[in-house]
Design an enzyme around this catalytic site. Structure first.
Site, PDB file in Angstrom:
ATOM      1  N   CYS A  64       0.906  -1.207  -0.081  1.00  0.00           N
ATOM      2  CA  CYS A  64      -0.126   0.100  -0.098  1.00  0.00           C
ATOM      3  C   CYS A  64       0.974   1.081   0.144  1.00  0.00           C
ATOM      4  O   CYS A  64       1.754   1.268   0.670  1.00  0.00           O
ATOM      5  CB  CYS A  64      -0.879  -0.032   1.141  1.00  0.00           C
ATOM      6  SG  CYS A  64      -2.083   1.616   1.585  1.00  0.00           S
ATOM      7  N   CYS A  75      -1.155 -10.753  -7.287  1.00  0.00           N
ATOM      8  CA  CYS A  75      -1.545 -11.899  -6.515  1.00  0.00           C
ATOM      9  C   CYS A  75      -1.595 -11.459  -5.093  1.00  0.00           C
ATOM     10  O   CYS A  75      -0.572 -11.162  -4.487  1.00  0.00           O
ATOM     11  CB  CYS A  75      -0.476 -12.999  -6.724  1.00  0.00           C
ATOM     12  SG  CYS A  75      -0.914 -14.403  -5.881  1.00  0.00           S
TER      13      CYS A  75
HETATM   14 ZN   LIG Z   1      -2.757   0.844   3.782  1.00  0.00          ZN
END
Ligand SMILES: [Zn+2]
Length: 170
Positions: free
Chosen positions: A131, A154
């Site tokens: 992220c 994935c």
């Molecule tokens: Zn995050």
């Protein structure tokens, strides 16, 4: 007049300092994201308190969930898959596909959603995906995906949370 020896010594020490700074600024390799800065940063204790043990293992310790274990494999509604660490929207349901791998797979992330690093663990080179806002580890990306990108993101389903586009269709 400048003494030539002093000048040379100064230049040499400046160079040494620059080299030292460069060395310090070079981020660690192999999926080590400790040197990278993220918009959302928390202490290890804060992450432990916020996440389930499984989410913590994947997002913060680069863990991998068991194949076929994620309930999101069967998630086929329209909506958005967000980061389980900071809720940043990462993937649209339209880009999810059945890869047969046992992990939720997508052919493209949302704009400005993920970052990647080189992962050399397991003795092979893989591209780690995390992220971009909290640095949480999500999975890996491979180049054997379907059209239009040819990419296969994935993902660990436990690193994601699903938000239906319309939670109560009438
Ligand atoms: Zn995050």
């Amino acid at each position: 007049m400048l003494d030539r020896r002093i000048l040379l010594t100064s230049v040499a020490s400046l160079f040494g300092l620059a080299a030292f700074r460069w060395f310090k600024a070079t981020p660690a390799r192999a999926g080590q994201k400790a040197a990278e800065k993220f918009e959302i940063e928390k202490t290890d204790a804060e992450w432990r308190a916020q996440l389930t043990p499984q989410q913590y293992d994947i997002l913060r310790k680069q863990g991998t969930e068991r194949r076929w274990s994620s309930p999101l494999l069967k998630e086929h509604r329209k909506g958005t898959f967000a980061c389980a660490g900071c809720d940043l929207p990462l993937f649209a349901s339209e880009t999810k596909f059945e890869s047969g791998t046992g992990w939720p797979s997508f052919y493209r992330p949302l704009e400005n959603a993920v970052g990647t690093t080189e992962d050399r663990t397991l003795g092979i080179v893989r591209t780690e995906v995390h992220c971009r806002r909290c640095g949480g580890h999500l999975g890996h990306v491979f180049d054997d995906g379907p059209k239009p990108t040819g990419l296969r993101y994935c993902m660990d389903g436990y690193a994601l949370v699903f938000h239906p586009a319309d939670p109560s269709p009438s």
